[in-house]
Design a protein around this motif. Sequence first.
Motif, mmCIF file in Angstrom:
data_model
loop_
_atom_site.group_PDB
_atom_site.id
_atom_site.type_symbol
_atom_site.label_atom_id
_atom_site.label_comp_id
_atom_site.label_asym_id
_atom_site.label_seq_id
_atom_site.Cartn_x
_atom_site.Cartn_y
_atom_site.Cartn_z
ATOM 1 N N SER A 180 -5.199 12.404 -5.227
ATOM 2 C CA SER A 180 -4.203 13.225 -5.313
ATOM 3 C C SER A 180 -4.824 12.895 -3.469
ATOM 4 O O SER A 180 -3.882 12.890 -2.830
ATOM 5 N N SER A 181 -5.712 13.980 -3.464
ATOM 6 C CA SER A 181 -5.845 14.222 -2.036
ATOM 7 C C SER A 181 -6.447 13.338 -1.208
ATOM 8 O O SER A 181 -6.909 12.989 0.272
ATOM 9 N N THR A 182 -7.419 12.298 -2.411
ATOM 10 C CA THR A 182 -7.676 11.331 -1.496
ATOM 11 C C THR A 182 -6.768 10.586 -1.001
ATOM 12 O O THR A 182 -6.572 9.591 -0.096
ATOM 13 N N LEU A 183 -5.936 10.371 -1.926
ATOM 14 C CA LEU A 183 -4.866 8.933 -1.643
ATOM 15 C C LEU A 183 -3.898 9.638 -0.087
ATOM 16 O O LEU A 183 -3.179 8.881 0.606
ATOM 17 N N ASP A 237 -4.950 2.630 -11.425
ATOM 18 C CA ASP A 237 -4.702 4.168 -10.949
ATOM 19 C C ASP A 237 -5.982 4.469 -10.931
ATOM 20 O O ASP A 237 -7.617 5.286 -11.141
ATOM 21 N N GLN A 238 -5.539 5.236 -9.501
ATOM 22 C CA GLN A 238 -6.694 5.957 -8.821
ATOM 23 C C GLN A 238 -6.942 7.692 -9.341
ATOM 24 O O GLN A 238 -8.487 7.140 -9.263
ATOM 25 N N PHE A 239 -6.306 7.759 -10.236
ATOM 26 C CA PHE A 239 -7.318 8.724 -11.280
ATOM 27 C C PHE A 239 -7.782 8.991 -11.816
ATOM 28 O O PHE A 239 -9.343 9.130 -12.326
ATOM 29 N N SER A 274 2.096 6.602 -6.532
ATOM 30 C CA SER A 274 1.058 7.356 -7.342
ATOM 31 C C SER A 274 1.198 9.080 -7.172
ATOM 32 O O SER A 274 0.796 9.833 -7.969
ATOM 33 N N ILE A 275 1.603 9.833 -5.876
ATOM 34 C CA ILE A 275 1.321 11.238 -5.685
ATOM 35 C C ILE A 275 2.181 11.414 -6.086
ATOM 36 O O ILE A 275 1.871 13.020 -6.934
ATOM 37 N N LEU A 276 3.791 11.209 -6.408
ATOM 38 C CA LEU A 276 5.075 11.551 -7.151
ATOM 39 C C LEU A 276 4.572 11.798 -8.747
ATOM 40 O O LEU A 276 4.708 12.753 -9.164
ATOM 41 N N ARG A 281 0.930 -1.053 0.196
ATOM 42 C CA ARG A 281 -0.054 0.540 0.094
ATOM 43 C C ARG A 281 0.587 0.658 -0.498
ATOM 44 O O ARG A 281 0.483 2.343 -1.094
ATOM 45 N N ASN A 282 1.559 1.074 0.464
ATOM 46 C CA ASN A 282 2.821 2.452 1.097
ATOM 47 C C ASN A 282 3.028 2.194 -0.120
ATOM 48 O O ASN A 282 3.165 3.518 -0.744
ATOM 49 N N TYR A 283 4.014 2.012 -0.842
ATOM 50 C CA TYR A 283 5.209 1.529 -2.433
ATOM 51 C C TYR A 283 3.266 2.073 -3.203
ATOM 52 O O TYR A 283 4.138 3.874 -3.976
ATOM 53 N N LEU A 284 2.635 2.233 -3.292
ATOM 54 C CA LEU A 284 2.076 2.524 -4.596
ATOM 55 C C LEU A 284 1.581 3.937 -3.784
ATOM 56 O O LEU A 284 1.020 4.652 -5.180
#
Length: 562
Positions: free
Chosen positions: A362-365, A266-268, A133-135, A126-129
């Motif tokens: 991004s804000s959700t992540l 992808d969360q996007f 993703s945010i970067l 989870r931390n990896y993704l």
Amino acid sequence: MLGNLHFVDLGIILLYFALILWIAWWVSRGSGKNKGERDSKDYFLAGKSAGWFVIGASLFASNIGSEIIIGVSGAGARAEMPQANFEIIAALMLILLGWVFVPFYLRSGVYTMPEFLEIRYSKACRNYLSVVSILAYVITKISLIIFAGALVFETMGISFWTGAIITIVATGFYTVLGGLKAVIYTDMIQTFILLAGTGAVTYFGLMQIGGWDSMLDTIAQAATKPENPPVESFFNLWRPADDSSYPWTGMLFGAPILGVWYWCTDQFIVQRTLSAKDISNARKGSLFAGFLKLLPVFIFFIPGVIAYALAQKGMLSFSLENPDHALPAMINNFLPIGLKGLAISGLLAALMSSLSSAFNSSSTLITFDFYKQYKPGASEKELVWVGQVATLILVIASFIWIPFMKTLMGGGLFHYLQSVQAYISPPIAAVFLFGLFFKWINARGAIIALWSGFALGMLRLFTEYMSKEGLLEIKSGSLLQLMLDINFLHYAIFLFIFSVLVLMLFSKWGTPKKEELLKLVTFSKNELNVKFKWSTDTVLTLILIACVLLLWIVFSPLGIIN
């Protein structure tokens, strides 16, 4: 007039901004007994009440940024039709999203894709993704969207800085105000504006040159000069396997790997389907978006081809050395008063829908994968507040990034940043896809596959950048040189196979997660043995597949175009 923009067109653009902001304000008010109150489900997942039409339109609008429109039309002017294959293949990936991935996402009740990885594997995955993703969103997606909008602002006669500030502030405002519900409802309106504007460019461009046959004749005459591309280059999706840019093998087997990551994990993108009221609406929304993704061939790529033909006849003034100016040039030269404002509004809609989606995802992540992990007891009101603050921080970060971005766009780094998805997506796609089907794949295999695949991807990216900038001398015949000689889509295939092998090998050496913990995130034997049944969804799926195959045949050496 503003620059070369008539006051009528300017009025239409201002009306567009007013409409979008009003919709965001209206959505943010809520309704019924909860009017004015917001919880995390409402703010981040639109209350899980979205229907298929809104979801499909939002999926399409979020993906189609101004960089896609301008880039694909530029590809048309450069005779690089294989780029349009990314749009067509996306339709197949949306089928995969609706049928394979969505049921697990919805029944597990997750808010983010990293959260899903934690349920399936571990917190480390989870931390990896989350971090990757945010970067990726901040460094590549947001900056690319803003920079591509510069051509839209120039069309309006507005400077880059002024236009960028207006768009960032307006987009940030309604994203903060209404959350995902504001994003998906404004996306729905922006989809219609986008299609109308680009459709008008295609129609008036063809009328200006005298129709389709006249355009083909013009391109054929230009092709008699050795410096110009042949006619078939404009209408052929497939190139030889040894093509340095878009080999058919890379397109057919490499591009879908990128597609699985982007469209299915992808969360996007996926956050739109998480807002669905049920699986049926999420699936239908995915299929609707799949049909919409077939349109860019005609309303983005073909206008670029028309612009090239017009330039050959001296009817359109734009530099063929920079074909990305093709679409703005056509808007300026051929659209009548009123429609020009509509077309520019369409480009702004593409820009703002993608930017708002990047801000919101991004804000959700940040909220769920970092803040809520740090403070598990946070109230619903607090989570919404953190999400709004996170969006504001991203807006500020966008302002800070602009000067660096403008500098980088003049060099080679921009090109390399766009290759990031080919170098980071294969291990993520492997971990998600194989994790659904094989219960014995475990956290050890997943995290090793993620990091080793990431290392190989970054090695290619770093080496490519350093060598092309003259900062690293690579010996001919060396392993690094062999790596650089591989087409980026072929390299994605290699990375995917490597990640799958690592995933399986190290999973065999570990202990699988208890089966009762995997019920919500893996296929059961009954689900895998399900018999085919006719339904509206299956019919729509088969029609969509048939449309993709038809486009592949028509725009091929065997097609009627050639």
